[in-house]
Enzyme design. Sequence first.
Site, mmCIF file in Angstrom:
data_model
loop_
_atom_site.group_PDB
_atom_site.id
_atom_site.type_symbol
_atom_site.label_atom_id
_atom_site.label_comp_id
_atom_site.label_asym_id
_atom_site.label_seq_id
_atom_site.Cartn_x
_atom_site.Cartn_y
_atom_site.Cartn_z
ATOM 1 N N ALA A 51 -5.220 -12.168 -3.086
ATOM 2 C CA ALA A 51 -4.895 -13.136 -4.131
ATOM 3 C C ALA A 51 -3.436 -13.515 -4.001
ATOM 4 O O ALA A 51 -2.589 -12.672 -3.702
ATOM 5 C CB ALA A 51 -5.166 -12.527 -5.497
ATOM 6 N N LYS A 79 -7.309 -20.947 -6.649
ATOM 7 C CA LYS A 79 -6.981 -20.036 -7.752
ATOM 8 C C LYS A 79 -6.072 -20.760 -8.739
ATOM 9 O O LYS A 79 -4.990 -21.232 -8.347
ATOM 10 C CB LYS A 79 -6.288 -18.800 -7.173
ATOM 11 C CG LYS A 79 -5.735 -17.864 -8.227
ATOM 12 C CD LYS A 79 -5.129 -16.613 -7.616
ATOM 13 C CE LYS A 79 -4.434 -15.803 -8.680
ATOM 14 N NZ LYS A 79 -3.680 -14.662 -8.143
ATOM 15 N N PRO A 97 -2.100 -18.849 -16.614
ATOM 16 C CA PRO A 97 -2.406 -20.008 -15.766
ATOM 17 C C PRO A 97 -1.240 -20.366 -14.847
ATOM 18 O O PRO A 97 -0.093 -20.055 -15.148
ATOM 19 C CB PRO A 97 -2.581 -21.116 -16.800
ATOM 20 C CG PRO A 97 -1.616 -20.759 -17.895
ATOM 21 C CD PRO A 97 -1.526 -19.253 -17.922
HETATM 22 P P1 FAD Z 1 0.343 -3.562 6.900
HETATM 23 O O1 FAD Z 1 -0.760 -4.500 6.653
HETATM 24 O O2 FAD Z 1 0.071 -2.105 6.656
HETATM 25 O O3 FAD Z 1 0.815 -3.762 8.413
HETATM 26 C C1 FAD Z 1 1.609 -2.810 9.055
HETATM 27 C C2 FAD Z 1 1.660 -3.136 10.547
HETATM 28 O O4 FAD Z 1 2.553 -2.248 11.192
HETATM 29 C C3 FAD Z 1 0.309 -3.007 11.252
HETATM 30 O O5 FAD Z 1 0.153 -4.048 12.186
HETATM 31 C C4 FAD Z 1 0.451 -1.676 11.986
HETATM 32 O O6 FAD Z 1 -0.374 -1.598 13.114
HETATM 33 C C5 FAD Z 1 1.921 -1.724 12.346
HETATM 34 N N1 FAD Z 1 2.504 -0.415 12.645
HETATM 35 C C6 FAD Z 1 2.725 0.613 11.793
HETATM 36 N N2 FAD Z 1 3.244 1.660 12.460
HETATM 37 C C7 FAD Z 1 3.375 1.270 13.755
HETATM 38 C C8 FAD Z 1 3.817 1.908 14.933
HETATM 39 N N3 FAD Z 1 4.241 3.169 14.952
HETATM 40 N N4 FAD Z 1 3.776 1.199 16.083
HETATM 41 C C9 FAD Z 1 3.322 -0.092 16.130
HETATM 42 N N5 FAD Z 1 2.884 -0.743 15.032
HETATM 43 C C10 FAD Z 1 2.893 -0.058 13.867
HETATM 44 N N6 FAD Z 1 -0.702 -8.525 -2.073
HETATM 45 C C11 FAD Z 1 -0.906 -9.746 -2.581
HETATM 46 O O7 FAD Z 1 -0.041 -10.621 -2.465
HETATM 47 N N7 FAD Z 1 -2.077 -10.028 -3.246
HETATM 48 C C12 FAD Z 1 -3.031 -9.086 -3.461
HETATM 49 O O8 FAD Z 1 -4.064 -9.386 -4.026
HETATM 50 C C13 FAD Z 1 -2.800 -7.767 -2.981
HETATM 51 N N8 FAD Z 1 -3.690 -6.771 -3.193
HETATM 52 C C14 FAD Z 1 -3.393 -5.494 -2.778
HETATM 53 C C15 FAD Z 1 -4.225 -4.423 -3.123
HETATM 54 C C16 FAD Z 1 -3.884 -3.115 -2.766
HETATM 55 C C17 FAD Z 1 -4.754 -1.976 -3.173
HETATM 56 C C18 FAD Z 1 -2.716 -2.875 -1.991
HETATM 57 C C19 FAD Z 1 -2.356 -1.478 -1.548
HETATM 58 C C20 FAD Z 1 -1.898 -3.922 -1.637
HETATM 59 C C21 FAD Z 1 -2.206 -5.232 -2.052
HETATM 60 N N9 FAD Z 1 -1.357 -6.297 -1.746
HETATM 61 C C22 FAD Z 1 -1.590 -7.533 -2.258
HETATM 62 C C23 FAD Z 1 -0.206 -6.098 -0.871
HETATM 63 C C24 FAD Z 1 -0.541 -6.644 0.509
HETATM 64 O O9 FAD Z 1 -1.692 -6.022 1.017
HETATM 65 C C25 FAD Z 1 0.606 -6.404 1.468
HETATM 66 O O10 FAD Z 1 1.806 -6.820 0.877
HETATM 67 C C26 FAD Z 1 0.413 -7.197 2.724
HETATM 68 O O11 FAD Z 1 -0.835 -6.948 3.296
HETATM 69 C C27 FAD Z 1 1.486 -6.884 3.730
HETATM 70 O O12 FAD Z 1 1.296 -5.647 4.317
HETATM 71 P P2 FAD Z 1 2.259 -5.281 5.514
HETATM 72 O O13 FAD Z 1 2.128 -6.320 6.560
HETATM 73 O O14 FAD Z 1 3.604 -4.999 4.957
HETATM 74 O O15 FAD Z 1 1.675 -3.879 6.023
#
Ligand code: FAD
Length: 512
Positions: A51, A79, A97
């Site tokens: 979302a 949305k 909203p």
């Molecule tokens: P991740 O998706 O965890 O990516 C991390 C990356 O780093 C991956 O590619 C992994 O492979 C890589 N990596 C890690 N360690 C290493 C390593 N040693 N070597 C090489 N690569 C590595 N946000 C919203 O805006 N709306 C929502 O509705 C929403 N719902 C959510 C619900 C839940 C329950 C949670 C926990 C979070 C939610 N979020 C939401 C937050 C959202 O999911 C994240 O902000 C977003 O997905 C970004 O994640 P990220 O890219 O920081 O981390």
Amino acid sequence: MPTAPLKVVIVGGGTAGWMSAAGLVRLLASADYDLTLIESDEIGTVGVGEATLPHIKTFNDMLGINEAEFMRDTQATFKLGIEFVGWDKPGDAYIHPFGTFGEPWAGLDFQHHWTRAMLAGEDVGPLHDYSYAIEAANNAAFEFPNEDTKSIRSTYAYAYHFDAGLYANFLRGWAMARGVSRIEGQIVDVGRNAGSGHVETVTLKSGAVIAGDLFIDCSGFRSLLLGQTMGVAWQDWSEWLPCDRAFAVPCARTEPLLPYTRATAQPGGWIWRIGLQHRTGNGHVFSSAFCSEDQARETLLGQLDGAALAEPRLLRFQAGRRAKAWEGNVIGIGLAGGFLEPLESTSIFLIQAAVTDLANLMPTRGGIDRRLADEYNRLFEVHYDRTRDFIVLHYCANRREGEPLWDHVRNMRLPDSLAHKIALFEANAAAPDYKYGLFSRDSWLAVLVGQGIVPRGYNRLADSLTLDELGSKLRDLKRRIRTNAAAMTGHGDFIANYCPAPTAAKPMESAA
Ligand code: FAD
């Protein structure tokens, strides 16, 4: 004399990594920056985050992404806001909203006029009756906002629900086509300069060594570079936001296709419901201090409105942020920098803000000017702390008496900044807008009033209208909202015409 481009290494290929790569390759001159992203298929991504807030449209537009194509590829829906069910007390519901309440009259914000009429005992109905976006959401309708700013149909914005994994894939293709290099592999070692402490290299399991000048840590909750390597401290906010777990599960799509997210309060937390084209995403965010994992899982499965499409998946987290996002030559974006529960869909916005701020303050070959990093960290704090206050407001202003989690959050000590915001509103319906950071005045109004906070007064400039004039303006506004919203297309029909996703697309197994 031409100089070599600054070598920027992005660690992580989740939403944060690919939004950073796409944003930077679009905004910065390609001759000056060389962008490489490393991601590990073995580790994978967090796989949630469906979302969004209306700002995402600005981000996609800045990239020049075709909206219908992006929506088809990510199984997206529109949305118009978020419905909060049972947050004030069981049985209640209100919508936050993406749009304004009413219109300014006599140079004064609408809520002062509404408050005045309400305190005078006039039969004006709830504030939420004066939002076009809410009326459209309640009708499960959608159309694009009108560009004529005088039209009542221009008083809202929209965001998307989409499949998080498909969005990261979409951005990956987009960024790689524009010159971002991708390396698949797991980082097992980090090399630092003995003098400056700056990160110089990362080593992969394969033995490959990748060197860089600037490292963007998008490694998710691990915070591989910012937290683990640079040792930047974590500020724990569980004192105000005690939810620390979530179960996520997709279920079969049901009708009608709602143009809003639903967040339903539960004894130990809350459940989200997000309708996509191919499935509905669901999750139960809960506090392990008030609800066991077994209870949380059963509660979620008991409230699905379609057949479950996978086993519920457990995620663990803690609310908070790093003390800084930029330390040395490392910048943490996404979960590597902080986490706030998804109640107001803020994480993807916080990534977008971080990418934009970084592009504005981007170092060049000449080295990192500390003042740029300090300014970046100041903006990072503003964004996170203001977003935190807004989320805490949903919890602290509740009347769910006798339920331990809700009694706890109603009685906790609030951040001073939030206590001040609530006091101003109670005193005279004031809801000043921030210059930076989320959320706008109308968003605060939606939640302050939705959570049952009633102002004791209003700005007396509102007295320039007679109560009769005011009553007739309010009635006319309500009528215009109802009539126009009733003529809108149904959300499901709009999607079917504008951006239908291939029905053969497989639901992401793990995503919710
Ligand atoms: P991740 O998706 O965890 O990516 C991390 C990356 O780093 C991956 O590619 C992994 O492979 C890589 N990596 C890690 N360690 C290493 C390593 N040693 N070597 C090489 N690569 C590595 N946000 C919203 O805006 N709306 C929502 O509705 C929403 N719902 C959510 C619900 C839940 C329950 C949670 C926990 C979070 C939610 N979020 C939401 C937050 C959202 O999911 C994240 O902000 C977003 O997905 C970004 O994640 P990220 O890219 O920081 O981390």
